[in-house]
Design a protein around this motif. Structure first.
Motif, PDB file in Angstrom:
ATOM      1  N   ALA B 175       0.832  -1.207   0.000  1.00 54.61           N
ATOM      2  CA  ALA B 175       0.000   0.000   0.000  1.00 54.61           C
ATOM      3  C   ALA B 175       0.862   1.250   0.000  1.00 54.61           C
ATOM      4  CB  ALA B 175      -0.897   0.004   1.241  1.00 54.61           C
ATOM      5  N   ILE B 176       0.420   2.261  -0.758  1.00 55.30           N
ATOM      6  CA  ILE B 176       0.955   3.613  -0.597  1.00 55.30           C
ATOM      7  C   ILE B 176      -0.210   4.478  -0.146  1.00 55.30           C
ATOM      8  CG2 ILE B 176       2.094   5.573  -1.695  1.00 55.30           C
ATOM      9  CD1 ILE B 176       3.166   3.705  -3.816  1.00 55.30           C
ATOM     10  N   THR B 177      -0.003   5.204   0.939  1.00 56.67           N
ATOM     11  CA  THR B 177      -1.078   6.026   1.487  1.00 56.67           C
ATOM     12  C   THR B 177      -0.453   7.209   2.217  1.00 56.67           C
ATOM     13  OG1 THR B 177      -3.125   5.917   2.756  1.00 56.67           O
ATOM     14  CG2 THR B 177      -1.237   4.724   3.659  1.00 56.67           C
ATOM     15  N   GLY B 178      -1.283   8.161   2.587  1.00 54.67           N
ATOM     16  CA  GLY B 178      -0.760   9.364   3.218  1.00 54.67           C
ATOM     17  C   GLY B 178      -1.163   9.471   4.675  1.00 54.67           C
ATOM     18  N   GLY B 179      -0.192   9.386   5.580  1.00 49.50           N
ATOM     19  CA  GLY B 179      -0.472   9.543   7.002  1.00 49.50           C
ATOM     20  C   GLY B 179      -0.405   8.211   7.737  1.00 49.50           C
ATOM     21  N   GLU B 180      -0.019   8.303   9.000  1.00 56.35           N
ATOM     22  CA  GLU B 180       0.191   7.106   9.805  1.00 56.35           C
ATOM     23  C   GLU B 180      -1.124   6.377  10.103  1.00 56.35           C
ATOM     24  OE1 GLU B 180       2.576   5.302  10.520  1.00 56.35           O
ATOM     25  OE2 GLU B 180       1.837   4.090  12.191  1.00 56.35           O
ATOM     26  N   ASP B 181      -2.218   7.126  10.306  1.00 58.17           N
ATOM     27  CA  ASP B 181      -3.527   6.493  10.540  1.00 58.17           C
ATOM     28  C   ASP B 181      -3.896   5.567   9.391  1.00 58.17           C
ATOM     29  OD1 ASP B 181      -4.018   7.649  12.921  1.00 58.17           O
ATOM     30  OD2 ASP B 181      -5.842   8.717  12.272  1.00 58.17           O
ATOM     31  N   LYS B 182      -3.796   6.126   8.192  1.00 54.60           N
ATOM     32  CA  LYS B 182      -4.170   5.335   7.018  1.00 54.60           C
ATOM     33  C   LYS B 182      -3.205   4.180   6.795  1.00 54.60           C
ATOM     34  CE  LYS B 182      -6.510   8.986   4.417  1.00 54.60           C
ATOM     35  NZ  LYS B 182      -6.430   9.823   3.211  1.00 54.60           N
ATOM     36  N   ARG B 183      -1.938   4.456   7.048  1.00 56.47           N
ATOM     37  CA  ARG B 183      -0.942   3.410   6.868  1.00 56.47           C
ATOM     38  C   ARG B 183      -1.279   2.210   7.754  1.00 56.47           C
ATOM     39  NH1 ARG B 183       3.085   0.794   8.313  1.00 56.47           N
ATOM     40  NH2 ARG B 183       2.883   1.500  10.459  1.00 56.47           N
ATOM     41  N   ARG B 184      -1.647   2.515   8.993  1.00 60.78           N
ATOM     42  CA  ARG B 184      -1.956   1.424   9.914  1.00 60.78           C
ATOM     43  C   ARG B 184      -3.244   0.709   9.490  1.00 60.78           C
ATOM     44  NH1 ARG B 184      -1.476   3.681  15.545  1.00 60.78           N
ATOM     45  NH2 ARG B 184       0.657   4.054  14.814  1.00 60.78           N
ATOM     46  N   ARG B 185      -4.204   1.491   8.999  1.00 62.89           N
ATOM     47  CA  ARG B 185      -5.455   0.870   8.555  1.00 62.89           C
ATOM     48  C   ARG B 185      -5.217  -0.070   7.368  1.00 62.89           C
ATOM     49  NH1 ARG B 185      -9.186   4.849   6.609  1.00 62.89           N
ATOM     50  NH2 ARG B 185      -8.032   6.142   8.095  1.00 62.89           N
ATOM     51  N   CYS B 186      -4.290   0.324   6.484  1.00 66.62           N
ATOM     52  CA  CYS B 186      -3.982  -0.548   5.341  1.00 66.62           C
ATOM     53  C   CYS B 186      -3.518  -1.927   5.796  1.00 66.62           C
ATOM     54  CB  CYS B 186      -2.926   0.104   4.443  1.00 66.62           C
ATOM     55  SG  CYS B 186      -3.604   1.400   3.400  1.00 66.62           S
ATOM     56  N   VAL B 187      -2.684  -1.939   6.841  1.00 65.86           N
ATOM     57  CA  VAL B 187      -2.169  -3.215   7.333  1.00 65.86           C
ATOM     58  C   VAL B 187      -3.216  -3.927   8.182  1.00 65.86           C
ATOM     59  CG1 VAL B 187      -0.386  -4.293   8.764  1.00 65.86           C
ATOM     60  CG2 VAL B 187       0.213  -2.393   7.239  1.00 65.86           C
ATOM     61  N   ASP B 188      -3.788  -3.196   9.148  1.00 68.27           N
ATOM     62  CA  ASP B 188      -4.671  -3.840  10.127  1.00 68.27           C
ATOM     63  C   ASP B 188      -6.030  -4.206   9.547  1.00 68.27           C
ATOM     64  OD1 ASP B 188      -2.621  -3.416  11.863  1.00 68.27           O
ATOM     65  OD2 ASP B 188      -3.542  -1.696  12.890  1.00 68.27           O
ATOM     66  N   ASP B 189      -6.608  -3.307   8.759  1.00 73.55           N
ATOM     67  CA  ASP B 189      -7.975  -3.535   8.285  1.00 73.55           C
ATOM     68  C   ASP B 189      -8.028  -4.160   6.898  1.00 73.55           C
ATOM     69  OD1 ASP B 189      -9.096  -2.468  10.587  1.00 73.55           O
ATOM     70  OD2 ASP B 189      -8.972  -0.415   9.807  1.00 73.55           O
ATOM     71  N   PHE B 190      -7.053  -3.807   6.046  1.00 71.96           N
ATOM     72  CA  PHE B 190      -7.145  -4.243   4.646  1.00 71.96           C
ATOM     73  C   PHE B 190      -6.105  -5.298   4.274  1.00 71.96           C
ATOM     74  CE2 PHE B 190      -8.706   0.330   4.329  1.00 71.96           C
ATOM     75  CZ  PHE B 190     -10.045  -0.026   4.447  1.00 71.96           C
ATOM     76  N   GLY B 191      -5.293  -5.680   5.259  1.00 72.19           N
ATOM     77  CA  GLY B 191      -4.420  -6.833   5.072  1.00 72.19           C
ATOM     78  C   GLY B 191      -3.250  -6.658   4.127  1.00 72.19           C
ATOM     79  N   PHE B 192      -2.863  -5.408   3.846  1.00 70.98           N
ATOM     80  CA  PHE B 192      -1.666  -5.222   3.024  1.00 70.98           C
ATOM     81  C   PHE B 192      -0.449  -5.763   3.769  1.00 70.98           C
ATOM     82  CE2 PHE B 192      -4.472  -2.151   0.997  1.00 70.98           C
ATOM     83  CZ  PHE B 192      -4.103  -2.192  -0.336  1.00 70.98           C
ATOM     84  N   GLU B 193       0.447  -6.393   3.027  1.00 71.69           N
ATOM     85  CA  GLU B 193       1.643  -6.942   3.657  1.00 71.69           C
ATOM     86  C   GLU B 193       2.575  -5.828   4.112  1.00 71.69           C
ATOM     87  OE1 GLU B 193       4.966 -10.236   2.418  1.00 71.69           O
ATOM     88  OE2 GLU B 193       2.849 -10.509   1.944  1.00 71.69           O
ATOM     89  N   VAL B 194       2.702  -4.799   3.292  1.00 71.75           N
ATOM     90  CA  VAL B 194       3.502  -3.625   3.633  1.00 71.75           C
ATOM     91  C   VAL B 194       2.657  -2.398   3.300  1.00 71.75           C
ATOM     92  CG1 VAL B 194       5.643  -2.349   3.197  1.00 71.75           C
ATOM     93  CG2 VAL B 194       5.611  -4.845   2.945  1.00 71.75           C
ATOM     94  N   ALA B 195       2.747  -1.366   4.130  1.00 66.40           N
ATOM     95  CA  ALA B 195       2.090  -0.104   3.809  1.00 66.40           C
ATOM     96  C   ALA B 195       3.088   1.022   4.026  1.00 66.40           C
ATOM     97  CB  ALA B 195       0.841   0.108   4.668  1.00 66.40           C
ATOM     98  N   ILE B 196       3.174   1.910   3.044  1.00 61.82           N
ATOM     99  CA  ILE B 196       4.140   3.006   3.080  1.00 61.82           C
ATOM    100  C   ILE B 196       3.385   4.329   3.167  1.00 61.82           C
ATOM    101  CG2 ILE B 196       5.932   4.196   1.749  1.00 61.82           C
ATOM    102  CD1 ILE B 196       6.527   1.480   0.383  1.00 61.82           C
ATOM    103  N   ASP B 197       3.752   5.133   4.156  1.00 62.82           N
ATOM    104  CA  ASP B 197       3.207   6.495   4.269  1.00 62.82           C
ATOM    105  C   ASP B 197       4.108   7.402   3.423  1.00 62.82           C
ATOM    106  OD1 ASP B 197       2.472   9.048   4.912  1.00 62.82           O
ATOM    107  OD2 ASP B 197       2.959   8.865   7.055  1.00 62.82           O
TER     108      ASP B 197
END
Lengths: 333, 333
Positions: B175-197
Motif C-alpha cells: 500500500a501507498i497512502t498518506g499519514g500514519e492512521d491510514k498506513r496502519r489501517r492498510c495493514v490492520d484492516d485491509f491486510g496489506f503486507e507492507v504499507a508506506i506512508d
C-alpha cells in the motif's frame, strides 16, 4: 591470422562519436568444442547501440571501455565444432564490430533462410528491423483495417517497414519524419497517405489533428519526446501506443521531463507498452517468412546505406543520429 | 412538492470548495411516459467530480455554472411510468446532488440487488468503487498469484477494495497512502503486507525498492504524479499499470510535467492503460456478485463516512481531497 576490432575508449554522455572508439589488432580466436568461427560479412549500426553504452537499467549488460563494441553482424561460418552449425552457413548474432568472431549457439540470433534476397537484409528488413516492425505492429498496436496509425521516424528502417505492413493490412498510415526529403520518400516510396515533416511544422499537435480527423488509433513510437507528446494529445478512444525506441531523447541523465501521460491514457482508455524485438525470439521465423513475402511481392520496399570497411564504424552511430542515412545503415567488410 | 438542489455557481480552478456551490428550491418534476421519479437516499462524493467541472477532454460533458451538480446517487423509485422499473425498487445513477430526480432507463447505472447489505454500499464497495477495483485489477493488472502489486491511495474506497481482491488472489500487496492512521489501517484492516506512508518517506522510490525486492509486477494507480514516478522506477519486467485516477494532480491547466515514462516501459516491456468503470457497464452484475461474496465472507472490509443532509454536499469534495475521510464518503438524505 589477424582479427581487427573496434573497441570502446570512453563512455559518451550522449550520442557516441568517432572519438569514443579505436581500432586494434588481435589474434583470431579458436573455437572451443560446441563453438564456431564466423567471418563477418556485414556489421549493423543501430540506434539501440547508444543505450548499450549507458549504465542505466537496460536489457543487456553495459558495454564498458576496453570492450569490443557490441553490434549485430551477419557472417559466414568458416569453421565449426558444432554439428548443428555447418561451415558455409550464414548466421546473425551479436558478433561485434570486428572481422572474425567465435560464438556459441545461444549467441545466434537467427539463421539466414531467404537466400534469394541480399545478405545485408538479414541485418535490416529481414532482421531485427523487420521483426520489430512486425511484432510491434501486430502484437502491440494490433490495428484493424480502416484504423489510423501514426509512425515516428517513419522513413527509418523499422518505421518504413511498420508503415508498409499497416498499409497492407488496410490501415490509414500517417508518417512523422524530419526533413522534406524523408517526407517525400514516406509518401512516394513507402505509401504513407500523409507524411508530416516535424521540423517544418510550427505546431505538430495541430498538424496531426488535421491529418487524423478521427484521432489516432495506433502509434508506433520510435522517438518519444515532443513528437510523442503531440501524438498522445490526438489519441482516439482505445488508442494503442507501441514504444519501440526513444531516438528523440539524446540522454537519460538527467532524466528528461515532459507532459504527464496519465490523463490522456485515462480519458481515452488508451494504452502504452514497450517492447523489444528480442522478446519474440521464438517467433522470429514467422516474422521473417511474412516480411520476405511482402518484400518479394513489392508490398514492402526497403533502402540500405552501405558503408565500406571496418574503419567506417566509429563514426557510424553519430551518422545514424544525424539523420544523413537514407536506409538501414550497414558496414560491408 | 419541493425539490432542493445543489447547483454550481462558478467553475473552480482546482479542487471544488463550498463557495463554488449554492442551494436552491425547485418543483419536483413529473416523469414523462417511460420515465420514473426517484427519491434519493444517499448521494455520492467522488474524486472524479473535480474533473467533471473542468473543460478539458473528459468522458462526460462538463458541468457548467447554473447546472445542478452531477453526482451518483442511490434512491427509491416512488413513481414509475415504465413497466420495467417498479415502484419501491432501488437504483443507482447520475441523479445529482438533489432530493428528487426524474430519470429514463438509459440513465440508470445499476439496480440494487444485494439487499442484505447496507443500501449505502451501492455507492461504494458494491457500486462504482468496487466495480472499478474489480475490473482495473482483473482486466488490466491481471495479477498472478505470488506477484507483487502496489496500490496508491490504498486506504481509499477503490484502493482498499483492489488490495483485498488482489490478496484474495494470492498476491503480495503493498500500500501507498498518506499519514500514519491510514498506513496502519492498510495493514490492520485491509491486510496489506507492507504499507508506506509517502508523506513520511524521504525517498519513496527507495522505500518501494526495499518493500518490493523483486520489482513491482502490477500497479493500481489512483494518483499519478510523484507517487507514480517512484513506482514506475521499480517496475518488474512485464509490469502492468492500471490508471484509475489522478488524485495527486490538482489541476491539468497548465498541464503537469514529470519524468518521461518511455524508457521504463521499454526496458521493462511494461504497459500502462487507463480505464473507467463505466467501460464495463455490461459486466457490472458479474463484479457486484463477486465483490458481495467477498464482503459477506469477510475477505473485503469496507468503511463509509456518512455526512447528514444535503447541506453537507458543497464542502464534501474538498473534504475528500483533504484526506480527512476514513472510507467512502456519502451523504445521507
Amino acid at each position: 591470422m589477424t582479427n581487427r576490432q573496434i573497441w570502446l575508449r570512453s563512455t559518451p554522455n550522449s550520442v557516441p562519436a568517432e572519438e569514443h572508439f579505436a581500432i586494434r589488432e588481435t589474434e583470431v580466436p579458436t573455437p572451443a568444442e560446441g563453438q564456431f568461427l564466423i567471418r563477418n560479412a556485414f556489421l549493423s549500426v543501430d540506434p539501440a547501440m547508444r543505450g548499450w553504452l549507458l549504465d542505466e537499467g537496460n536489457y543487456l549488460p553495459r558495454v564498458s571501455p576496453g570492450d569490443t563494441m557490441r553490434a549485430f553482424a551477419v557472417g559466414e561460418i568458416i569453421q565449426s565444432r558444432n554439428p548443428d552449425f555447418t561451415q558455409g552457413e550464414y548466421i546473425v548474432g551479436l558478433f561485434g564490430w570486428q572481422e572474425y568472431a567465435v560464438a556459441s549457439p545461444e549467441q545466434v540470433l537467427l539463421r539466414v533462410t531467404e537466400r534469394d534476397l541480399p545478405l545485408s537484409t538479414a541485418l535490416g528488413v529481414l532482421g531485427l528491423n523487420g521483426i520489430a516492425a512486425y511484432f510491434g505492429l501486430l502484437e502491440i498496436c494490433a490495428p484493424r483495417a480502416g484504423e489510423t496509425i501514426v509512425i515516428s521516424t517513419a522513413a527509418g528502417a523499422v518505421g518504413s517497414c511498420a508503415g508498409q505492413i499497416a498499409k497492407a493490412l488496410g490501415c490509414r498510415t500517417v508518417a512523422i519524419t524530419g526533413g522534406e526529403d524523408k517526407r517525400r520518400r514516406c509518401v512516394d516510396d513507402f505509401g504513407f497517405e500523409v507524411a508530416i515533416d516535424y521540423k517544418a511544422e510550427h505546431n505538430l499537435e495541430h498538424a496531426l489533428a488535421q491529418a487524423c480527423p478521427n484521432g489516432i488509433d495506433c502509434y508506433f513510437d520510435n522517438t518519444a519526446g515532443p513528437i510523442s507528446d503531440a501524438v498522445l494529445a490526438n489519441l482516439a478512444l482505445g488508442g494503442r501506443v507501441a514504444i519501440c525506441g526513444t531516438a528523440a531523447l539524446a540522454a537519460w541523465s538527467p532524466w528528461p521531463q515532459g507532459p504527464r501521460v496519465e490523463r490522456h491514457l485515462l480519458t481515452k482508455r488508451a494504452s502504452m507498452k514497450g517492447f523489444i524485438a528480442l522478446d519474440y525470439k521464438d517467433r522470429f521465423p514467422e516474422a521473417i517468412t511474412h516480411v520476405a513475402e511482402f518484400v518479394r511481392s513489392g508490398k514492402i520496399r526497403y533502402f540500405e546505406d552501405i558503408l565500406d570497411g571496418l574503419e567506417a564504424a566509429p563514426s557510424s552511430i553519430e551518422r545514424l543520429y544525424s539523420g544523413r542515412n537514407k536506409g538501414k545503415l550497414v558496414i560491408r567488410l
